[in-house]
Write a protein that holds these residues in place. Structure first.
Motif, PDB file in Angstrom:
ATOM      1  N   ALA A 187       0.465  15.342  -1.639  1.00  0.00           N
ATOM      2  CA  ALA A 187       1.030  14.158  -1.528  1.00  0.00           C
ATOM      3  C   ALA A 187       1.433  13.365  -1.299  1.00  0.00           C
ATOM      4  O   ALA A 187       1.259  12.481  -0.349  1.00  0.00           O
ATOM      5  CB  ALA A 187       0.782  13.866  -2.994  1.00  0.00           C
ATOM      6  N   GLU A 240       2.304   2.165  -3.514  1.00  0.00           N
ATOM      7  CA  GLU A 240       1.576   2.110  -4.870  1.00  0.00           C
ATOM      8  C   GLU A 240       1.061   3.436  -4.131  1.00  0.00           C
ATOM      9  O   GLU A 240       0.969   4.717  -5.583  1.00  0.00           O
ATOM     10  CB  GLU A 240      -0.226   1.671  -4.139  1.00  0.00           C
ATOM     11  CG  GLU A 240       0.452  -0.038  -4.769  1.00  0.00           C
ATOM     12  CD  GLU A 240      -1.358  -0.815  -4.253  1.00  0.00           C
ATOM     13  OE1 GLU A 240      -2.545  -0.160  -3.300  1.00  0.00           O
ATOM     14  OE2 GLU A 240      -1.416  -1.486  -4.434  1.00  0.00           O
ATOM     15  N   GLN A 241       0.896   4.238  -3.285  1.00  0.00           N
ATOM     16  CA  GLN A 241       1.125   5.798  -2.556  1.00  0.00           C
ATOM     17  C   GLN A 241       2.470   6.376  -3.330  1.00  0.00           C
ATOM     18  O   GLN A 241       1.821   7.410  -3.957  1.00  0.00           O
ATOM     19  CB  GLN A 241       0.816   5.667  -0.787  1.00  0.00           C
ATOM     20  CG  GLN A 241       0.137   6.952  -0.853  1.00  0.00           C
ATOM     21  CD  GLN A 241      -0.102   7.301   0.638  1.00  0.00           C
ATOM     22  OE1 GLN A 241      -0.208   6.231   1.240  1.00  0.00           O
ATOM     23  NE2 GLN A 241      -0.404   8.682   0.685  1.00  0.00           N
ATOM     24  N   GLU A 273       1.269  -1.226   0.006  1.00  0.00           N
ATOM     25  CA  GLU A 273      -0.040   0.338   0.151  1.00  0.00           C
ATOM     26  C   GLU A 273       0.921   1.060  -0.125  1.00  0.00           C
ATOM     27  O   GLU A 273       0.830   2.261  -0.624  1.00  0.00           O
ATOM     28  CB  GLU A 273      -0.852   0.074   0.884  1.00  0.00           C
ATOM     29  CG  GLU A 273      -2.218  -1.094   1.320  1.00  0.00           C
ATOM     30  CD  GLU A 273      -2.927  -1.196   2.211  1.00  0.00           C
ATOM     31  OE1 GLU A 273      -2.649  -0.281   4.038  1.00  0.00           O
ATOM     32  OE2 GLU A 273      -3.624  -2.221   2.374  1.00  0.00           O
ATOM     33  N   TYR A 290       1.179  10.778   2.606  1.00  0.00           N
ATOM     34  CA  TYR A 290       2.341   9.564   2.734  1.00  0.00           C
ATOM     35  C   TYR A 290       3.295   9.949   4.018  1.00  0.00           C
ATOM     36  O   TYR A 290       2.848   8.584   4.465  1.00  0.00           O
ATOM     37  CB  TYR A 290       3.817   9.696   1.145  1.00  0.00           C
ATOM     38  CG  TYR A 290       3.925   8.818   1.277  1.00  0.00           C
ATOM     39  CD1 TYR A 290       4.009   7.306   0.893  1.00  0.00           C
ATOM     40  CD2 TYR A 290       5.769   8.483   2.138  1.00  0.00           C
ATOM     41  CE1 TYR A 290       4.703   6.084   1.398  1.00  0.00           C
ATOM     42  CE2 TYR A 290       6.228   7.531   2.282  1.00  0.00           C
ATOM     43  CZ  TYR A 290       5.794   6.197   1.711  1.00  0.00           C
ATOM     44  OH  TYR A 290       7.071   4.623   1.849  1.00  0.00           O
ATOM     45  N   LYS A 307       0.292   9.299   7.155  1.00  0.00           N
ATOM     46  CA  LYS A 307       0.862   7.798   6.935  1.00  0.00           C
ATOM     47  C   LYS A 307       1.499   6.799   7.622  1.00  0.00           C
ATOM     48  O   LYS A 307       1.952   6.021   8.418  1.00  0.00           O
ATOM     49  CB  LYS A 307      -0.109   6.738   6.350  1.00  0.00           C
ATOM     50  CG  LYS A 307      -0.916   6.253   5.710  1.00  0.00           C
ATOM     51  CD  LYS A 307      -1.467   5.467   5.021  1.00  0.00           C
ATOM     52  CE  LYS A 307      -2.083   4.014   5.109  1.00  0.00           C
ATOM     53  NZ  LYS A 307      -3.216   3.337   4.371  1.00  0.00           N
TER      54      LYS A 307
END
Length: 912
Positions: free
Chosen positions: A578, A535-536, A532, A582, A585
């Motif tokens: 963005a 992908e980010q 995940e 990221y 998280k």
């Protein structure tokens, strides 16, 4: 005018770095201190600025001093040529007159040396050694003025521009002074380090010497003589006579290269008396610089010793630890059979800080461990789960004895002579023995929310108004919450993954014959937190690639400065947003569980290194990798479907034999393994989730101690033991400083840095390997050799080019190695190479997209590196024992992730 353009080296007036540059400042200081420095003067930076201003050059220089990409690499070659071509005009008359007047006062019979002295050189952290030019044996006024102009131009060599770019030194903030000195005729010359630059040993001085002028030694043109000197006695401990193939001498054209005869090459360039005199001089120079280890250039002309330059040694390692032993503590209980570097220890690769050891390891973690054990049947009255040896964390292998009360209960129950209530611990143990899905639900619905609630509670605290006691309580609660999560959250889901994976693997080995099936063949590419995150990140990479200007900015900007530079670009606002999402998280990820180290959110350098690598690697396509993984899984499943047919006998734990349908059993075990496989990385994701908040609390306390003079920097708070921190804060509350705490913290930090250079044993004591020893089952079902406790190291191979480890991710690959020992080396990772490292933690995941394979010293089939390697579809062999000691970056190795074998193919690597 002349007073600003010229500064004599023997001036009594105070000079500064911005006026005379690093070399000029050092030489003036040593001259004033009475050292034998060749006479001379310094053309100041004012003269350089006037020359640049007279020609209108500054704007042109800054416009040209921009990086460009050449074959994917940052280059300043074109910029350097263009800028240096601007330095063609003669010097303004006033500057020429000042230079020549100072020149006339020197004895120029032996010529002069003209040396660059930039404002950003010869600093403790930035040496710029060899970045700018020096001209020797300069004779006559015309040669002198030309050499001065060439020195100015050398501020803009490709090397110098690139070095400043990487170091974050603004190109428009530098200027060049020029030192002009009488030449010291050199029979022998060279370099002396007042500490060993390779080992950090302060008790040794290292001398490199050769015949002639020192430029051959400084420039690395020859193999000099090397002398290792005992600092205390000023005597030579070791002498290595170098090749001294040629020497540089003065001639009518300036300098010339002259061959050294075979007989002279075999002769020592220095006598014992000269070595002693030189070492004594070096000790005095270092004392002049307040004990800061120095890099000294010197020359002997006959028996006259001249001091040519002294600057701090950059990147000097801490003094080595020579008395480290790897032994179990005397107070360790007998039932603890060994200390091993596994489980939690694998997430703490470095030696730990004092505050982490006190607050987390020995209190919070041990308390959580005892609570965990208290639900079982052991005697935990003197239980300690982890120890530190030379600062490294080890798990104590071996279970405590069964509590005598439960031994009696078990005996009575076995003899059917028991009719009382079930002991509460037995009830607790039964409660824990839940079905896998119930345990996974408990992790998700109870353990994770409990930890996150504690984090959220302390995130809301106002640091400015919170009292010391409140901040300390927050540190304690967050450490306790993380420790509890480790035992009651992560280990619980880890057990599910381990059991389902090992049961599936055991089936494949028992019934797979010679087919070569491994669980990894069927589990690669499973969705996980790591995937995940990729992908980010990949979405960010694609948005950057779609914007040429931003892509160029990303590729030419050093990783350490990339995010601030992007924030300054209006065009990159969406990319920055963005990246911030990221980091929000994944920014709590750490390279070590020790909270003294910043998280990736605080220091996103490793994230930016990954971003740059992915933007620059046009061949990287995770979608294609996913398709390749799918194909391989389908092929493995098709083979298995053909292979596992019919029935077979299987013996259960009770010794009962039953018949199983091989195909049904294969599918059942595979589905179990697939269902829970993602939990390993999902559980790991929350480990250290509270560290950003905990660190903010601790750093606030550190700032308060800095304000009263008890610490040098806020980050040193982590290098106080808990009792010391309490004492310092009690004094701070009363407005008092405890100055000795600053020294204590600095010493503890230096000790930790020195300990990083030790190689911790994977197990203490290490078992002796014998030919008669057979492979057996270790903890977690992992195969080991040489002792049951070595659950993270398959075998220490004493010699040979083949190393065995755990077959963790299937496939074979041959290629160059990138040996990365710590996150500080991440920038050395080469794309499309095999990552070779001690162990991996989540912070290392950023390197996997650049790797074609993975090999580690420590680790097992369910270590972080094993799981992520499968997800990235790269062969991996973990737990080889000592591969990072065996090979160098650039060496060719073959990795067989199916068989668990690594072969050193050849090549000496980059360092040989």
């Amino acid at each position: 005018m002349s007073q600003r353009a010229i500064a004599p080296l023997d001036t009594a007036s105070p000079l500064d770095l911005e006026t005379v540059g690093g070399k000029g400042l050092s030489l003036a200081g040593m001259t004033a201190a009475g050292f034998n420095v060749p006479p001379g003067f310094c053309l100041t930076t004012d003269a350089y600025r006037q020359y640049v201003a007279a020609g209108g050059l500054q704007g042109k220089i800054i416009e040209l001093a921009r990086p460009e990409l050449v074959d994917g690499a940052v280059s300043f070659e074109a910029a350097s040529k263009a800028i240096q071509s601007l330095f063609t005009a003669t010097l303004p008359d006033a500057i020429s007159e000042a230079v020549l007047a100072a020149f006339a006062k020197l004895d120029v019979s032996q010529g002069v040396a003209v040396r660059s002295s930039a404002t950003a050189e010869d600093l403790p952290d930035l040496s710029f050694a060899g970045q700018q030019d020096t001209y020797l044996n300069v004779r006559g006024e015309d040669q002198l003025l030309t050499a001065v102009r060439n020195c100015w131009a050398s501020l803009w060599t490709e090397r110098a521009i690139g070095y400043r770019h990487e170091a974050g030194v603004a190109q428009d903030a530098v200027a060049m002074a020029v030192v002009v000195q009488q030449m010291a005729p050199s029979d022998v010359s060279g370099i002396l380090f007042t500490a060993n630059p390779a080992t950090g040993e302060r008790a040794e001085m290292i001398i490199n010497a050769s015949f002639g002028l020192g430029e051959a030694v400084v420039g690395g043109e020859i193999t000099p003589d090397t002398y290792i000197v005992d600092r205390a006695r000023l005597t030579v401990k070791d002498t290595i006579i170098g090749g001294k193939e040629h020497m540089i001498v003065s001639d009518v054209q300036g300098t010339a290269t002259q061959e050294v005869s075979a007989k002279e090459r075999e002769r020592s360039s220095l006598t014992e008396d000269q070595i002693k005199e030189l070492a004594a001089l070096a000790a005095r120079v270092e004392k002049h610089y307040d004990g800061l280890p120095q890099d000294i250039e010197w020359a002997f002309s006959g028996q006259t010793l001249s001091l040519l330059q002294s600057r701090p040694i950059t990147n000097l390692p801490p003094p080595p630890i020579t008395d480290a032993t790897w032994e179990v503590p005397e107070d360790m209980p007998d039932y603890k059979q060994a200390l091993v570097r596994r489980k939690l220890s694998e997430h703490i690769p470095d030696p730990i800080s004092p505050l982490f050891e006190d607050v987390y390891l020995m209190r919070a973690l041990n308390d959580a461990n005892i609570r965990f054990m208290d639900g079982l049947e052991y005697d935990i009255s003197e239980f300690v789960g982890h120890y530190t040896i030379n600062g490294y964390v080890y798990m104590a292998a071996g279970r405590p004895p069964i509590d005598k009360r439960y031994e009696a209960w078990v005996k009575a129950a076995r003899d059917k002579d028991f009719d009382g209530p079930v002991p509460p611990k037995r009830t607790e143990a039964a409660r824990r023995d839940l079905a896998y899905h119930r345990r996974a639900e408990r992790w998700e619905n109870e353990r994770v929310p409990e930890y996150l609630a504690t984090i959220d509670k302390w995130r809301k605290v106002d640091l400015a108004t919170a009292c010391n006691a409140q901040l300390l309580r927050g540190i304690d609660e967050l450490a306790a919450a993380d420790s509890t999560y480790w035992f009651e959250g992560f280990l619980e889901v880890m057990a599910i993954v381990r059991n389902t994976d090992s049961q599936f693997q055991a089936f494949l080995e028992t019934h797979g014959g010679d087919a070569g099936f491994t669980s990894g063949m069927f589990l690669t590419g499973m969705k996980s937190v790591a995937m995940e995150a990729e992908e980010q990140m990949w979405a960010i990479v694609q948005s950057i690639r779609n914007h040429d200007t931003i892509a160029q900015l990303v590729l030419v900007t050093p990783a350490a400065r990339l995010l601030p530079v992007l924030r300054q670009s209006a065009e990159a606002s969406e990319v920055v947003a963005a990246i911030d999402l990221y980091l929000k998280k994944y920014g709590h990820e750490v390279s070590t569980l020790d909270f003294c180290e910043p998280t990736s959110g605080e220091d996103p350098t490793t994230v930016m290194l990954n971003l740059k690598a992915l933007v620059g690697n046009v061949d990287y396509d995770p979608a294609e990798r996913e398709r390749d993984l799918s194909r391989k899984r389908e092929q493995a499943l098709a083979r298995a479907g053909e292979f596992f047919r019919g029935e077979a006998e299987q013996t259960d734990r009770a010794g009962n034999v039953k018949h199983i349908d091989l195909n049904d059993e294969f599918n059942r075990l595979l589905e179990d393994a697939k269902r829970y496989y993602h939990l390993r990385e999902a559980g790991l994701y929350y480990l250290a989730a509270g560290w950003p908040v905990l660190r903010s609390l601790a750093l606030e306390l550190g700032r308060r101690l800095v304000a009263v003079g008890s610490l040098e920097t806020a980050g040193h708070v982590f290098f106080l033991e808990e009792a010391q921190l309490h004492a310092a804060l009690e004094a701070q509350a009363g407005g008092r400083a405890v100055p000795e705490m600053a020294k204590t913290a600095v010493g503890a930090r230096q000790l930790r840095e020195a300990r990083k250079r030790l190689r911790p044993w994977p197990q203490i004591p290490m078992p002796e390997l014998e030919d008669s020893q057979v492979e057996g089952q270790g903890m977690g079902g992992m195969r080991i050799r040489g002792g049951w406790a070595l659950g993270s190291v398959q075998m220490i191979n004493p010699e040979g080019d083949t190393l065995e480890g755990y077959a963790c991710s299937p496939g074979q690959v041959t290629g160059p190695a990138s040996v990365i020992l710590s996150p500080a080396d991440f920038h050395e990772m080469q794309p499309n190479s095999i990552l070779v490292c001690p162990m991996t933690t989540p912070a290392w995941t950023h390197l996997f997209s650049q790797a074609t394979g993975l090999v580690t010293d420590v680790g097992g089939i369910l270590s972080h590196g094993s799981i992520v390697a499968r997800e990235y579809n790269i062969p991996a062999v973990l737990g080889t024992g000592d591969i990072t000691d065996r090979i160098r970056s650039g060496q060719q190795i073959s990795v067989d992730g199916t068989a668990g074998v690594v072969t050193i193919v050849g090549g000496d690597g980059d360092d040989n």
